[in-house]
Design a protein around this motif. Sequence first.
Motif, PDB file in Angstrom:
ATOM      1  N   UNK A  90      -9.256 -11.586  -6.270  1.00  0.00           N
ATOM      2  CA  UNK A  90      -8.436 -12.747  -5.929  1.00  0.00           C
ATOM      3  C   UNK A  90      -8.870 -13.950  -6.768  1.00  0.00           C
ATOM      4  N   UNK A 120      -6.827 -15.629 -10.027  1.00  0.00           N
ATOM      5  CA  UNK A 120      -6.490 -17.063  -9.993  1.00  0.00           C
ATOM      6  C   UNK A 120      -7.088 -17.781 -11.204  1.00  0.00           C
ATOM      7  N   UNK A 125     -22.066 -11.250 -14.306  1.00  0.00           N
ATOM      8  CA  UNK A 125     -22.510 -10.811 -13.003  1.00  0.00           C
ATOM      9  C   UNK A 125     -23.658  -9.817 -13.152  1.00  0.00           C
ATOM     10  N   UNK A 142     -25.662  -9.401  -5.046  1.00  0.00           N
ATOM     11  CA  UNK A 142     -24.321  -9.244  -5.572  1.00  0.00           C
ATOM     12  C   UNK A 142     -23.495  -8.393  -4.650  1.00  0.00           C
ATOM     13  N   UNK A 199     -15.425 -19.469   3.116  1.00  0.00           N
ATOM     14  CA  UNK A 199     -14.180 -19.175   2.412  1.00  0.00           C
ATOM     15  C   UNK A 199     -13.080 -19.008   3.438  1.00  0.00           C
ATOM     16  N   UNK A 258      -2.660  -9.009   0.261  1.00  0.00           N
ATOM     17  CA  UNK A 258      -2.899 -10.437   0.075  1.00  0.00           C
ATOM     18  C   UNK A 258      -1.705 -11.198   0.648  1.00  0.00           C
ATOM     19  N   UNK A 270      -8.488  -6.126  -9.562  1.00  0.00           N
ATOM     20  CA  UNK A 270      -9.150  -5.281  -8.552  1.00  0.00           C
ATOM     21  C   UNK A 270      -9.571  -3.953  -9.149  1.00  0.00           C
ATOM     22  N   UNK A 286      -9.783 -17.583   5.205  1.00  0.00           N
ATOM     23  CA  UNK A 286      -9.330 -16.200   5.237  1.00  0.00           C
ATOM     24  C   UNK A 286      -8.092 -15.923   4.501  1.00  0.00           C
ATOM     25  N   UNK A 291      -3.547  -9.402  -9.621  1.00  0.00           N
ATOM     26  CA  UNK A 291      -4.542  -9.088  -8.599  1.00  0.00           C
ATOM     27  C   UNK A 291      -4.922  -7.606  -8.655  1.00  0.00           C
ATOM     28  N   UNK A 349      -5.024  -2.197  -3.613  1.00  0.00           N
ATOM     29  CA  UNK A 349      -6.059  -3.094  -3.096  1.00  0.00           C
ATOM     30  C   UNK A 349      -5.644  -3.669  -1.745  1.00  0.00           C
ATOM     31  N   UNK A 350      -6.625  -4.189  -0.989  1.00  0.00           N
ATOM     32  CA  UNK A 350      -6.287  -4.820   0.294  1.00  0.00           C
ATOM     33  C   UNK A 350      -5.175  -5.851   0.116  1.00  0.00           C
ATOM     34  N   UNK A 393     -22.228 -19.168  -6.225  1.00  0.00           N
ATOM     35  CA  UNK A 393     -21.299 -18.645  -5.246  1.00  0.00           C
ATOM     36  C   UNK A 393     -21.504 -17.148  -5.033  1.00  0.00           C
ATOM     37  N   UNK A 394     -21.962 -16.473  -6.067  1.00  0.00           N
ATOM     38  CA  UNK A 394     -22.059 -15.018  -5.958  1.00  0.00           C
ATOM     39  C   UNK A 394     -23.435 -14.538  -5.545  1.00  0.00           C
ATOM     40  N   UNK A 405     -12.125  -7.027  -3.534  1.00  0.00           N
ATOM     41  CA  UNK A 405     -10.882  -7.766  -3.271  1.00  0.00           C
ATOM     42  C   UNK A 405     -11.056  -9.276  -3.431  1.00  0.00           C
ATOM     43  N   UNK A 407     -26.860 -11.599 -14.293  1.00  0.00           N
ATOM     44  CA  UNK A 407     -27.536 -12.331 -13.216  1.00  0.00           C
ATOM     45  C   UNK A 407     -28.162 -11.389 -12.214  1.00  0.00           C
ATOM     46  N   UNK A 449     -26.200 -13.556  -3.068  1.00  0.00           N
ATOM     47  CA  UNK A 449     -26.079 -13.048  -1.696  1.00  0.00           C
ATOM     48  C   UNK A 449     -26.488 -14.099  -0.684  1.00  0.00           C
ATOM     49  N   UNK A 471      -3.863 -21.741  -2.524  1.00  0.00           N
ATOM     50  CA  UNK A 471      -5.257 -21.836  -2.963  1.00  0.00           C
ATOM     51  C   UNK A 471      -5.321 -22.105  -4.469  1.00  0.00           C
ATOM     52  N   UNK A 492      -6.899 -25.267  -6.589  1.00  0.00           N
ATOM     53  CA  UNK A 492      -7.848 -25.150  -7.703  1.00  0.00           C
ATOM     54  C   UNK A 492      -7.333 -25.896  -8.933  1.00  0.00           C
ATOM     55  N   UNK A 523     -20.354 -20.995 -10.105  1.00  0.00           N
ATOM     56  CA  UNK A 523     -19.854 -19.638  -9.951  1.00  0.00           C
ATOM     57  C   UNK A 523     -21.004 -18.678  -9.687  1.00  0.00           C
ATOM     58  N   UNK A 524     -22.068 -18.872 -10.426  1.00  0.00           N
ATOM     59  CA  UNK A 524     -23.228 -18.007 -10.239  1.00  0.00           C
ATOM     60  C   UNK A 524     -23.762 -18.152  -8.828  1.00  0.00           C
ATOM     61  N   UNK A 561     -19.930 -22.920 -14.371  1.00  0.00           N
ATOM     62  CA  UNK A 561     -20.716 -21.698 -14.548  1.00  0.00           C
ATOM     63  C   UNK A 561     -21.769 -21.585 -13.451  1.00  0.00           C
ATOM     64  N   UNK A 620      -2.292 -17.407  -1.213  1.00  0.00           N
ATOM     65  CA  UNK A 620      -2.865 -17.223  -2.554  1.00  0.00           C
ATOM     66  C   UNK A 620      -2.412 -18.345  -3.488  1.00  0.00           C
ATOM     67  N   UNK A 675      -5.238 -20.110 -14.022  1.00  0.00           N
ATOM     68  CA  UNK A 675      -5.679 -21.443 -14.441  1.00  0.00           C
ATOM     69  C   UNK A 675      -5.834 -21.497 -15.954  1.00  0.00           C
TER      70      UNK A 675
END
Lengths: 203, 160
Positions: free
Chosen positions: A62, A66, A104, A115, B158, B57, A52, B160, A48, B54-55, B149-150, A58, A107, B152, B65, B69, B146-147, B143, B62, A70
């Motif tokens: 995550x 993950x 990313x 983004x 999601x 976890x 990061x 917490x 992680x 980082x923040x 999902x990102x 963050x 796109x 805006x 989740x 997956x 994922x696109x 793919x 984790x 996988x």
Amino acid sequence: MAPGARAWEGGAARIEVEPSDETLCARVAERDDRAFDLLVSRYQARAYRIAWSIVRDADEARDLSQDAFLRLYERAGRFEGRARFSTWFYRLLVNVCLDHRRRHRWWRSVLGGGGNEPDAPPALDQHPASEPGPDEDAARKQTMTRIWAELERLSPQQRAAVRLQLEGLPTAEIAEVLDCSEATARVHLHRALATLRKTVGTR
Amino acid sequence: MRHDETAIVPYLRGELGDAERRAVEAHLAACTDCRAIADDFSAVLATLAAEPEPPAVHWGAYRAELRGKLDQRRGRRPAAARWWPVSLALSGALAGVLVFFATDDTGREPRVAELGPIEEAMIGGRLDLLRQYPVVERLDLLEDLEVIRHLDGLEPVKEG
Ligand SMILES: [Zn+2]
């Protein structure tokens, strides 16, 4: 950190040996879920943190760490034991992160803006190193804010190299993870530090 | 004088072999520029060691989740192979439809009339399947998902 003989238990000379990463990986290849959980537990924090450092978000870190696990699950059978498990896994992880960055960015350029923005500098108050005095604290925060801004200017490869050296990997291993020569890994580190050099301002 | 600046970091990290280390030491003793670099670099390395974490976890969450997956992926495997040709043909249209679904938060029943004629034709009789999100998830469209999902504002809920 390194796996190996754990502890002598009681007076009886019973040695409890923790399985090595490599052993666990072989078990994962045979679809041993317990081995997978153990490997994840061993590497989750590092994975992680490395993710990061590269993507600087963050939630993405995550997800991407993950994803790397996988991928590890799917490819465990391909680990041949020529490199250390950690090197092999970090390589998976860094590739997941760098691929993500590339996609990313592509796109974002197609769709125009959007983004996630990278995380703001984390609140430094949450992890004071050693109860510094107010002046020292302010100076430290200032340096940290500057270094955070400068880290943003590094390429993802350079950030990965910086993080991996912080994780204690020797340059030769950083090179293996980044799939480049040791000379190139040295250049990544040198350029990264040359950029960050401005932030320390000793002269 | 040869300034091998890229040897400075490995030197500071103490990972050079004897011969190279001695060469760097000799050079640093003679070259003020490289010595200045070495001094600054060692300050940078010290500062970096205190790089913010980082923040935090919750690792139990984790791993849970991650297990979800993994299960999803295992369950999807055979289905994905079977669906592969369909998913290829429909992936473009599906991306559009998923965006449509995601934006239309009122709609359990997507309004087909608002899809473009091409999408409509491509989807054809498969719209019944697309309405069932789990089926869409099973297609090998990681793919696109994922696109999407990102993008805006289209972020699915999601936990917490
Ligand atoms: Zn020099």
